[in-house]
Design a protein around this motif. Structure first.
Motif, PDB file in Angstrom:
ATOM      1  N   GLU A 272       0.079   7.165 -35.829  1.00 32.48           N
ATOM      2  CA  GLU A 272       0.541   8.475 -36.313  1.00 32.48           C
ATOM      3  C   GLU A 272      -0.370   9.028 -37.393  1.00 32.48           C
ATOM      4  OE1 GLU A 272       2.643  11.777 -36.648  1.00 32.48           O
ATOM      5  OE2 GLU A 272       3.752  10.225 -35.560  1.00 32.48           O
ATOM      6  N   HIS A 273      -0.850   8.166 -38.289  1.00 31.62           N
ATOM      7  CA  HIS A 273      -1.592   8.624 -39.459  1.00 31.62           C
ATOM      8  C   HIS A 273      -3.103   8.469 -39.340  1.00 31.62           C
ATOM      9  CE1 HIS A 273       2.507   7.980 -41.129  1.00 31.62           C
ATOM     10  NE2 HIS A 273       2.205   9.072 -41.792  1.00 31.62           N
ATOM     11  N   GLN A 274      -3.588   7.671 -38.379  1.00 30.04           N
ATOM     12  CA  GLN A 274      -5.015   7.366 -38.340  1.00 30.04           C
ATOM     13  C   GLN A 274      -5.762   7.896 -37.119  1.00 30.04           C
ATOM     14  OE1 GLN A 274      -6.603   5.906 -40.912  1.00 30.04           O
ATOM     15  NE2 GLN A 274      -4.633   5.818 -41.995  1.00 30.04           N
ATOM     16  N   VAL A 275      -5.046   8.172 -36.047  1.00 34.97           N
ATOM     17  CA  VAL A 275      -5.725   8.510 -34.794  1.00 34.97           C
ATOM     18  C   VAL A 275      -5.635  10.010 -34.520  1.00 34.97           C
ATOM     19  CG1 VAL A 275      -5.875   8.024 -32.319  1.00 34.97           C
ATOM     20  CG2 VAL A 275      -5.124   6.232 -33.903  1.00 34.97           C
ATOM     21  N   ALA A 276      -6.764  10.604 -34.167  1.00 32.50           N
ATOM     22  CA  ALA A 276      -6.802  12.031 -33.841  1.00 32.50           C
ATOM     23  C   ALA A 276      -6.585  12.224 -32.343  1.00 32.50           C
ATOM     24  CB  ALA A 276      -8.133  12.632 -34.257  1.00 32.50           C
ATOM     25  N   PHE A 277      -5.704  13.147 -32.016  1.00 34.81           N
ATOM     26  CA  PHE A 277      -5.430  13.530 -30.629  1.00 34.81           C
ATOM     27  C   PHE A 277      -5.643  15.040 -30.511  1.00 34.81           C
ATOM     28  CE2 PHE A 277      -2.959   9.698 -31.319  1.00 34.81           C
ATOM     29  CZ  PHE A 277      -3.089   8.978 -30.131  1.00 34.81           C
ATOM     30  N   PRO A 278      -6.877  15.508 -30.600  1.00 33.34           N
ATOM     31  CA  PRO A 278      -7.086  16.959 -30.536  1.00 33.34           C
ATOM     32  C   PRO A 278      -6.719  17.516 -29.169  1.00 33.34           C
ATOM     33  CG  PRO A 278      -9.182  15.788 -30.432  1.00 33.34           C
ATOM     34  CD  PRO A 278      -8.136  14.766 -30.741  1.00 33.34           C
ATOM     35  N   SER A 279      -6.109  18.673 -29.174  1.00 29.61           N
ATOM     36  CA  SER A 279      -5.876  19.369 -27.910  1.00 29.61           C
ATOM     37  C   SER A 279      -7.193  19.936 -27.406  1.00 29.61           C
ATOM     38  CB  SER A 279      -4.860  20.495 -28.102  1.00 29.61           C
ATOM     39  OG  SER A 279      -3.564  19.979 -28.311  1.00 29.61           O
ATOM     40  N   SER A 280      -7.273  20.123 -26.107  1.00 32.82           N
ATOM     41  CA  SER A 280      -8.477  20.752 -25.558  1.00 32.82           C
ATOM     42  C   SER A 280      -8.104  21.596 -24.352  1.00 32.82           C
ATOM     43  CB  SER A 280      -9.534  19.706 -25.189  1.00 32.82           C
ATOM     44  OG  SER A 280      -9.298  19.130 -23.918  1.00 32.82           O
ATOM     45  N   MET A 281      -8.984  22.501 -24.030  1.00 31.14           N
ATOM     46  CA  MET A 281      -8.829  23.333 -22.839  1.00 31.14           C
ATOM     47  C   MET A 281     -10.103  23.199 -22.024  1.00 31.14           C
ATOM     48  SD  MET A 281      -9.823  26.336 -21.237  1.00 31.14           S
ATOM     49  CE  MET A 281     -10.208  27.696 -22.324  1.00 31.14           C
ATOM     50  N   VAL A 282      -9.953  22.910 -20.743  1.00 34.94           N
ATOM     51  CA  VAL A 282     -11.100  22.748 -19.862  1.00 34.94           C
ATOM     52  C   VAL A 282     -11.020  23.762 -18.737  1.00 34.94           C
ATOM     53  CG1 VAL A 282     -11.390  20.294 -20.377  1.00 34.94           C
ATOM     54  CG2 VAL A 282      -9.895  20.969 -18.493  1.00 34.94           C
ATOM     55  N   ASP A 283     -12.178  24.215 -18.283  1.00 30.08           N
ATOM     56  CA  ASP A 283     -12.197  25.215 -17.222  1.00 30.08           C
ATOM     57  C   ASP A 283     -13.468  25.051 -16.405  1.00 30.08           C
ATOM     58  OD1 ASP A 283     -11.875  27.372 -15.569  1.00 30.08           O
ATOM     59  OD2 ASP A 283     -11.869  28.892 -17.147  1.00 30.08           O
ATOM     60  N   ARG A 284     -13.306  24.682 -15.176  1.00 32.41           N
ATOM     61  CA  ARG A 284     -14.358  24.701 -14.163  1.00 32.41           C
ATOM     62  C   ARG A 284     -13.684  24.460 -12.824  1.00 32.41           C
ATOM     63  NH1 ARG A 284     -20.427  21.828 -14.197  1.00 32.41           N
ATOM     64  NH2 ARG A 284     -21.426  23.789 -13.559  1.00 32.41           N
ATOM     65  N   ILE A 285     -14.019  25.237 -11.841  1.00 34.71           N
ATOM     66  CA  ILE A 285     -13.435  25.059 -10.518  1.00 34.71           C
ATOM     67  C   ILE A 285     -14.225  23.986  -9.790  1.00 34.71           C
ATOM     68  CG2 ILE A 285     -12.978  26.164  -8.298  1.00 34.71           C
ATOM     69  CD1 ILE A 285     -12.625  28.811  -9.822  1.00 34.71           C
ATOM     70  N   VAL A 286     -13.512  22.933  -9.361  1.00 34.59           N
ATOM     71  CA  VAL A 286     -14.149  21.786  -8.707  1.00 34.59           C
ATOM     72  C   VAL A 286     -13.377  21.480  -7.420  1.00 34.59           C
ATOM     73  CG1 VAL A 286     -14.947  19.400  -8.965  1.00 34.59           C
ATOM     74  CG2 VAL A 286     -14.792  20.892 -10.980  1.00 34.59           C
ATOM     75  N   PRO A 287     -13.759  22.099  -6.314  1.00 28.80           N
ATOM     76  CA  PRO A 287     -13.069  21.812  -5.048  1.00 28.80           C
ATOM     77  C   PRO A 287     -13.347  20.383  -4.584  1.00 28.80           C
ATOM     78  CG  PRO A 287     -14.354  23.854  -4.947  1.00 28.80           C
ATOM     79  CD  PRO A 287     -14.775  23.129  -6.174  1.00 28.80           C
ATOM     80  N   ALA A 288     -12.506  19.897  -3.704  1.00 36.89           N
ATOM     81  CA  ALA A 288     -12.701  18.564  -3.137  1.00 36.89           C
ATOM     82  C   ALA A 288     -13.961  18.532  -2.271  1.00 36.89           C
ATOM     83  CB  ALA A 288     -11.485  18.171  -2.312  1.00 36.89           C
ATOM     84  N   THR A 289     -14.691  17.428  -2.348  1.00 37.10           N
ATOM     85  CA  THR A 289     -15.888  17.223  -1.531  1.00 37.10           C
ATOM     86  C   THR A 289     -15.485  16.722  -0.150  1.00 37.10           C
ATOM     87  OG1 THR A 289     -17.195  16.683  -3.495  1.00 37.10           O
ATOM     88  CG2 THR A 289     -18.043  15.918  -1.386  1.00 37.10           C
ATOM     89  N   ASP A 290     -16.156  17.200   0.881  1.00 38.42           N
ATOM     90  CA  ASP A 290     -15.880  16.692   2.227  1.00 38.42           C
ATOM     91  C   ASP A 290     -17.166  16.138   2.845  1.00 38.42           C
ATOM     92  OD1 ASP A 290     -17.340  18.908   3.217  1.00 38.42           O
ATOM     93  OD2 ASP A 290     -15.528  20.101   3.511  1.00 38.42           O
ATOM     94  N   GLU A 291     -17.050  15.599   4.035  1.00 38.28           N
ATOM     95  CA  GLU A 291     -18.201  14.962   4.680  1.00 38.28           C
ATOM     96  C   GLU A 291     -19.323  15.959   4.969  1.00 38.28           C
ATOM     97  OE1 GLU A 291     -18.835  11.772   5.209  1.00 38.28           O
ATOM     98  OE2 GLU A 291     -16.961  11.217   4.231  1.00 38.28           O
ATOM     99  N   ASP A 292     -18.981  17.196   5.254  1.00 44.03           N
ATOM    100  CA  ASP A 292     -20.021  18.202   5.478  1.00 44.03           C
ATOM    101  C   ASP A 292     -20.842  18.423   4.212  1.00 44.03           C
ATOM    102  OD1 ASP A 292     -19.241  18.550   8.094  1.00 44.03           O
ATOM    103  OD2 ASP A 292     -18.037  20.341   7.700  1.00 44.03           O
ATOM    104  N   ASP A 293     -20.178  18.414   3.043  1.00 49.12           N
ATOM    105  CA  ASP A 293     -20.913  18.563   1.783  1.00 49.12           C
ATOM    106  C   ASP A 293     -21.890  17.403   1.586  1.00 49.12           C
ATOM    107  OD1 ASP A 293     -19.480  20.906   0.873  1.00 49.12           O
ATOM    108  OD2 ASP A 293     -17.803  19.598   0.390  1.00 49.12           O
ATOM    109  N   ILE A 294     -21.424  16.189   1.873  1.00 47.00           N
ATOM    110  CA  ILE A 294     -22.269  15.007   1.691  1.00 47.00           C
ATOM    111  C   ILE A 294     -23.469  15.060   2.634  1.00 47.00           C
ATOM    112  CG2 ILE A 294     -22.321  12.493   1.976  1.00 47.00           C
ATOM    113  CD1 ILE A 294     -19.360  12.501   1.022  1.00 47.00           C
TER     114      ILE A 294
END
Length: 469
Positions: free
Chosen positions: A195-217
């Motif tokens: 409670e007193h020693q550890v930092a838990f900063p909030s964050s916001m992330v943004d990037r569109i990452v669609p699932a990879t398929d065999e055609d992509d590979i």
């Protein structure tokens, strides 16, 4: 075909970006829990920037809390993988070397705790999805963090900084509470220290990452001459906003493009409601209409008008942070949604709806109702989720309802088919709908009307209501 690896790295085409540092000399300052495609396309790229800039402390140990799939993809490749950035016809390939290894927690939980407790681990990042914060069991993310912090405390090692990168409001606070709950189960004194020693900063992330398929590979293999089973595909845009509160060392995050701020909340709110809320609406209505990809949905004039109306409703509920130009952000989102190179599937976004709806759609609806404002576009998006839970689209094709509450939803619905019965059953689920909405008769009636429209005429007809606004 040979795999991407240290041995094949030098033979890649000259236009492929690759690590500009000696991987043998990097430390492991970061542990990431939940090492899926998003981390590899987002946070790891920021740490790669620090390594390329000469700060070799910031290699990453990834950890899979369930599946060994990422370990099995990366291990034969010495941790190397490609980030394929696509924007229309343009494509850039960067080989990332920041990930040193991947642990599979169920195979060796002690190894993960030891890595988290190591003196040179300064930052722990997490992408464990919204549902990953519900448990404080020993084999949960919170459980592993609590065990490692107990070890660090007992050996006199300073605490790490734990950064949630999941799409949750106050994600740092939620992570902290989950870790405290896990710690209290074994040692209340440990919880007090955290409670007193550890930092838990909030964050916001943004990037569109669609699932990879065999055609992509296969397409990438044709370009670079080796097979990469761990590749990720993404868009040019990336953003990481972190609350400027750390327990110990950190890289030069600002130089890597991270925004450090005293308050992440307004950034989180804008992203969750404008980007993620629109994405969910596109996914459910587009999916019901039988449309596979986000860019195909947004190409429909009626659908684009619907998304614009939804953004109008949501934008009115925001308190934008300094530096966020909401009209410009909205225009950029529409352009990102329209990127055909991403091939972002509506079905991928539709997963885990019960966990996503509260912050993406329900929160702005409540904000509008509290101000005496209607929310027709947002309400239609919720009705579309209700229709999606039926397991069939407008064309009669079946789909799996992939959701941690899928069985709870199915039990609540039973054999209900009438819109008023389905709405009543789903509004009764307090895990999803707060009393403020479940008890609002105008909201209930609007949902019934929208669900009736979706059942009788389909999603394309529902989109058409917003044409010309």
């Amino acid at each position: 075909m040979m795999r991407l690896s240290v041995a094949t790295l030098s033979g890649l085409p000259g236009d492929i970006d690759r690590p500009r540092y000696d991987r043998a000399g990097i430390g492991t300052g970061v542990v990431h829990l939940g090492i899926g495609a998003f981390h590899r396309a987002h946070q790891a790229v920021f740490f790669e920037h620090a390594l390329n800039a000469g700060d070799l402390r910031w290699g990453v140990t990834g950890a899979s809390l369930r599946s060994p799939a990422v370990h099995e993809a990366l291990a034969p490749q010495d941790g190397l993988y490609s980030v394929v950035t696509r924007d229309g016809a343009a494509e850039r390939v960067q080989v990332v070397g920041a990930v040193r290894d991947v642990l599979v927690a169920p195979r060796d939980p002690a190894a993960l705790v030891a890595r988290l407790a190591a003196r040179d681990t300064h930052i722990v990042t997490l992408t464990v999805t919204e549902k990953g914060y519900a448990s404080s069991a020993a084999d949960s993310a919170a459980g592993y963090l609590a065990a490692a912090l107990a070890e660090r405390r007992s050996t006199g090692v300073d605490p790490f900084t734990a950064i949630s990168c999941d799409n949750l409001s106050d994600n740092g606070g939620r992570l902290k509470q989950a870790v405290l709950a896990a710690a209290r189960q074994s040692d209340p004194a440990l919880a007090d220290w955290i409670e007193h020693q550890v930092a838990f900063p909030s964050s916001m992330v943004d990037r569109i990452v669609p699932a990879t398929d065999e055609d992509d590979i296969a397409r990438l293999a044709g370009r670079i001459g080796v097979e990469d089973r761990a590749m990720v595909k993404t868009e040019p845009f990336r953003q990481w906003v972190i609350e400027d509160r750390f327990s110990g060392p950190r890289p030069d995050l600002a130089a890597a493009g991270v925004q450090l701020t005293a308050d992440v909340a307004p950034w989180e709110e804008a992203k969750l409601r404008l980007l993620n809320g629109s994405h969910s609406a596109i996914a459910y209505l587009g999916g019901l209409a039988g449309i596979d990809f986000v860019h195909e949905v947004i190409a429909l004039p009626a659908a684009r008008a619907f998304v614009a109306a939804l953004m109008d409703e949501t934008a009115a509920t925001l308190t934008p942070p300094p530096g966020l130009d909401v009209p410009a952000y909205r225009a950029a989102l529409l352009a990102r949604f329209a990127n055909p190179a991403l091939q972002h599937r509506t079905r991928q976004i539709a997963m885990d709806g019960s966990q996503k709806l509260p912050q993406r759609l329900l929160a702005p609806i409540i904000a509008r109702l509290d101000r005496g404002l209607a929310a027709p576009a947002l309400t239609l998006a919720v009705a579309a989720w209700m229709a999606w839970t039926g397991g069939r689209n407008d064309l009669g094709a079946a789909h799996a309802v992939e959701d941690p509450l899928a069985s709870v939803v199915a039990d609540a619905l039973g054999k209900a088919t009438a819109p008023e019965d389905r709405v009543a059953a789903l509004l009764s689920l307090s895990q999803i709908f707060p009393v403020r909405l479940a008890g609002d008769q105008s909201f209930r009636q609007a949902l019934i009307d929208d669900l009736a429209l979706l059942q009788e005429q389909g999603a394309r007809a529902a989109f058409a209501r917003f044409t010309g606004r």
